[in-house]
Design a protein around this motif. Sequence first.
Motif, mmCIF file in Angstrom:
data_model
loop_
_atom_site.group_PDB
_atom_site.id
_atom_site.type_symbol
_atom_site.label_atom_id
_atom_site.label_comp_id
_atom_site.label_asym_id
_atom_site.label_seq_id
_atom_site.Cartn_x
_atom_site.Cartn_y
_atom_site.Cartn_z
ATOM 1 N N VAL A 266 0.741 -1.435 0.253
ATOM 2 C CA VAL A 266 0.201 -0.650 0.120
ATOM 3 C C VAL A 266 0.642 1.276 0.092
ATOM 4 C CG1 VAL A 266 -1.824 1.614 1.307
ATOM 5 C CG2 VAL A 266 -1.919 -1.587 1.030
ATOM 6 N N ILE A 267 2.106 0.797 0.560
ATOM 7 C CA ILE A 267 3.169 2.015 1.000
ATOM 8 C C ILE A 267 3.635 2.458 -0.464
ATOM 9 C CG2 ILE A 267 5.320 3.141 1.622
ATOM 10 C CD1 ILE A 267 4.547 1.571 4.218
ATOM 11 N N PHE A 268 4.023 1.533 -0.892
ATOM 12 C CA PHE A 268 4.242 2.011 -2.577
ATOM 13 C C PHE A 268 3.476 1.664 -3.565
ATOM 14 C CE2 PHE A 268 7.947 -0.705 -0.714
ATOM 15 C CZ PHE A 268 9.280 0.094 -1.552
ATOM 16 N N ILE A 269 2.439 1.739 -3.447
ATOM 17 C CA ILE A 269 0.957 3.080 -4.384
ATOM 18 C C ILE A 269 1.033 4.014 -4.132
ATOM 19 C CG2 ILE A 269 -0.933 2.142 -5.056
ATOM 20 C CD1 ILE A 269 -1.189 -1.080 -3.974
ATOM 21 N N TRP A 270 1.005 4.227 -2.792
ATOM 22 C CA TRP A 270 1.044 5.702 -2.781
ATOM 23 C C TRP A 270 1.882 6.463 -3.088
ATOM 24 C CZ3 TRP A 270 -2.239 9.026 0.009
ATOM 25 C CH2 TRP A 270 -3.887 8.040 0.073
ATOM 26 N N ILE A 271 3.359 6.356 -3.252
ATOM 27 C CA ILE A 271 4.515 6.702 -3.093
ATOM 28 C C ILE A 271 4.193 6.656 -5.213
ATOM 29 C CG2 ILE A 271 6.753 6.496 -4.360
ATOM 30 C CD1 ILE A 271 7.088 4.882 -1.199
ATOM 31 N N HIS B 297 -5.376 3.957 -14.899
ATOM 32 C CA HIS B 297 -6.024 2.414 -14.822
ATOM 33 C C HIS B 297 -5.444 1.787 -13.265
ATOM 34 C CE1 HIS B 297 -6.537 -1.817 -14.163
ATOM 35 N NE2 HIS B 297 -7.894 -1.981 -14.435
ATOM 36 N N PHE B 298 -3.946 2.201 -13.650
ATOM 37 C CA PHE B 298 -3.007 2.422 -12.133
ATOM 38 C C PHE B 298 -4.463 2.710 -10.754
ATOM 39 C CE2 PHE B 298 -0.246 4.334 -9.020
ATOM 40 C CZ PHE B 298 -0.095 3.261 -8.514
ATOM 41 N N LEU B 299 -4.085 4.412 -11.220
ATOM 42 C CA LEU B 299 -4.814 5.307 -9.900
ATOM 43 C C LEU B 299 -6.051 5.742 -9.995
ATOM 44 C CD1 LEU B 299 -3.504 9.163 -12.008
ATOM 45 C CD2 LEU B 299 -2.817 7.868 -10.275
ATOM 46 N N LEU B 300 -7.166 4.647 -10.200
ATOM 47 C CA LEU B 300 -8.180 4.235 -10.254
ATOM 48 C C LEU B 300 -8.728 3.072 -9.559
ATOM 49 C CD1 LEU B 300 -10.355 5.882 -13.292
ATOM 50 C CD2 LEU B 300 -10.767 7.192 -11.291
ATOM 51 N N TRP C 244 -4.973 2.298 -6.502
ATOM 52 C CA TRP C 244 -4.512 3.669 -5.827
ATOM 53 C C TRP C 244 -6.121 3.783 -5.362
ATOM 54 C CZ3 TRP C 244 -5.607 9.334 -6.064
ATOM 55 C CH2 TRP C 244 -5.246 10.138 -5.083
ATOM 56 N N LEU C 245 -7.285 4.527 -5.927
ATOM 57 C CA LEU C 245 -8.440 5.155 -4.991
ATOM 58 C C LEU C 245 -8.860 3.534 -4.482
ATOM 59 C CD1 LEU C 245 -10.152 7.311 -7.390
ATOM 60 C CD2 LEU C 245 -8.890 7.834 -5.697
ATOM 61 N N SER C 246 -8.605 2.243 -4.776
ATOM 62 C CA SER C 246 -9.264 1.201 -4.204
ATOM 63 C C SER C 246 -8.592 0.701 -3.071
ATOM 64 C CB SER C 246 -9.126 -0.036 -5.495
ATOM 65 O OG SER C 246 -8.085 -0.676 -4.920
ATOM 66 N N SER C 247 -7.076 1.334 -3.000
ATOM 67 C CA SER C 247 -6.742 0.480 -1.661
ATOM 68 C C SER C 247 -7.286 1.826 0.070
ATOM 69 C CB SER C 247 -4.591 1.698 -1.651
ATOM 70 O OG SER C 247 -4.997 3.013 -1.445
ATOM 71 N N PHE C 248 -7.765 2.771 -0.739
ATOM 72 C CA PHE C 248 -8.687 3.196 0.004
ATOM 73 C C PHE C 248 -9.705 2.316 0.554
ATOM 74 C CE2 PHE C 248 -7.349 7.559 -2.110
ATOM 75 C CZ PHE C 248 -6.930 8.182 -1.573
ATOM 76 N N PHE C 249 -10.146 1.593 0.215
ATOM 77 C CA PHE C 249 -11.064 1.313 0.805
ATOM 78 C C PHE C 249 -10.972 -0.425 1.724
ATOM 79 C CE2 PHE C 249 -12.631 3.679 -2.441
ATOM 80 C CZ PHE C 249 -13.584 4.340 -1.649
#
Lengths: 373, 222
Positions: free
Chosen positions: B4-9, B210-213, B216-221
């Motif tokens: 998750v940290i790497f996805i955020w970076i 696609h990566f952002l949506l 990344w965004l799915s990691s919020f949930f």
Amino acid sequence: MLFLYFIFLLSPPGNVKARDVPNDAGGKIEVTWKLSPDDSLLDFYIIFRQTQTEAGWSTPETLMIVKRGLSKITDTDCKDGVKYRYIVRAVKGEEWVDSSPSNIAISSAQWFHKKRASALILLIIIVGLLLFFIQKARKGEELFIRKITGLDAIDEAVGRSTEMGKPLLFTLGLGTIADIPTIAGLSILKRVSKKAAEYETDLIVPCFDPVVYVAAQETVKEGYMEAGRPDLYKEGNVFFLSYDQFGYAAGVDGIMVREKPGAIFLQGYFYAESLILAETGNSIGAIQISGTTAVTQLPFFIAATDYTLIGEEMYAASAYLTKDPLFLATIKGEDWVKILLIAVIVLGIALETIAYFLKIPLLHFLKQFFTII
Amino acid sequence: MVEVIFIWIAAGLTLAIFSFLYKDNPFYKVAEHIYVGSAAAFWFLYLWFFDVEPKILGPFKEVFHKYGFSGMWAHFGAEQWILFIPIFLSICMLLRFIPPTAWLSRWAIAFTVGMAAGLGVTGALQGYIIPQTQATLLPLWTGNPLTSFNNLIIVIATLATLFYFFFSKEHKGVLGVFSRIGITFIMIAFGASFGYTVMARVSLLIGRIHFLLFEWLSSFFH
């Protein structure tokens, strides 16, 4: 042991032949065999290789397994000068049978690729024509070169940038020093650096490749010296930026928006970063002169820059800019090569069309001559 | 958690780079400098482990381990001796850092440029000129009207394009007409290439969006 028939139900593959692969750099032997009469019943063939040593033939080593129906393989793991022979084993379940050993084969490299004779002949003609026109130029014959707008615009771009009090930016793209467009780009860089020195304008050259960076430094230094202003040369303005494609693009974009050059030269070999660079240059209002031989990137340059040198126009740059008779002679020679190619193409088309109607295979000789394997 | 940290970076850096579309800003500067710096480190290691180590040091290592430094020289084969040429040229290049010997780097550059020019001539002949000439030797009638028309276009386009690249004659009269036809064909080809390449770039953008949506965004949930 290997040559004994363990099972008598299967017929062995026959006529196993090995030969050095012709017209290669060595290290390869081609093995062919006649399929076993029981080929359709087989699972696969195993190819064994034996090497001749002082003590005789070595124990057979498994070279490869090929499916049934195949009757040719190339052994690409040979040492030149070593004697090899091959055995083909037909396998069906637990049953197998070996062929007789092949003849002895030795791989070797060939100096000349016989099927590329057309390249040699064309090369001799090209060199001959170039030498002929160089000789003519040495005798003082006037040689003409047509107007190339993109190259004429160099002085205009440097002048405009000077008037605006802005630096110049020159990028040689992602090519290495072994790429001809990079070498052509360096000759344009020399002209730009000479003009920059004459007009006392800063020239920034971010480089992608470390060797190109060294060559660019030398070129710019020489340009400043030719202009008689070595004192104005700033070594730090020609620098290595990044060896990563988009890292380089991001870096050059950053320089463009911060330094705001008045003129940008994109001369060399470019890939996907071409439009990123050209669009950023366009957004800051710089006059842009691009040039590349990359066919897929030229459309982007044509769309986003003011002047574009298309393909060979880049190669003509050094002759055009210096007007050196010897360089001009090479341009003349190249044009004659084009005339020759046009003549060959017209003749070839006529022969191919006649061959279609008359069905004479001999008429395809010109097409076959130009077929390089 | 680490993922998750790497996805955020990655998402942060992607957005920082995209922010350049608005204008130059501190976020873009940070992303640009991280990119250039990490690329320099990556390529240093890459060139060391895939070029210098296996191609230059590798062939010496085995002999060195077997015979030691003093004994290895007698056991060098052609494979090792030939490497002294690129090693010498590399040293010449590095001597740029010592001003009195900096001129030696020109030897290395001269060697590379000369080699490139020589290879370029035969490469262009075998890779472009001869195959293109061969591919243009087509019959103007094949029995099929469409194929014949196609062949005619290939022939006219190739010949006219060759005329466009004539430099030693003014493009006037017949040559002018042919060269105009040539540049028209070149522009048509560029137009097709433009559309094709833009499609490829759009697919890259779709990958990033696609990566952002979806990552990344799915990691919020989660």
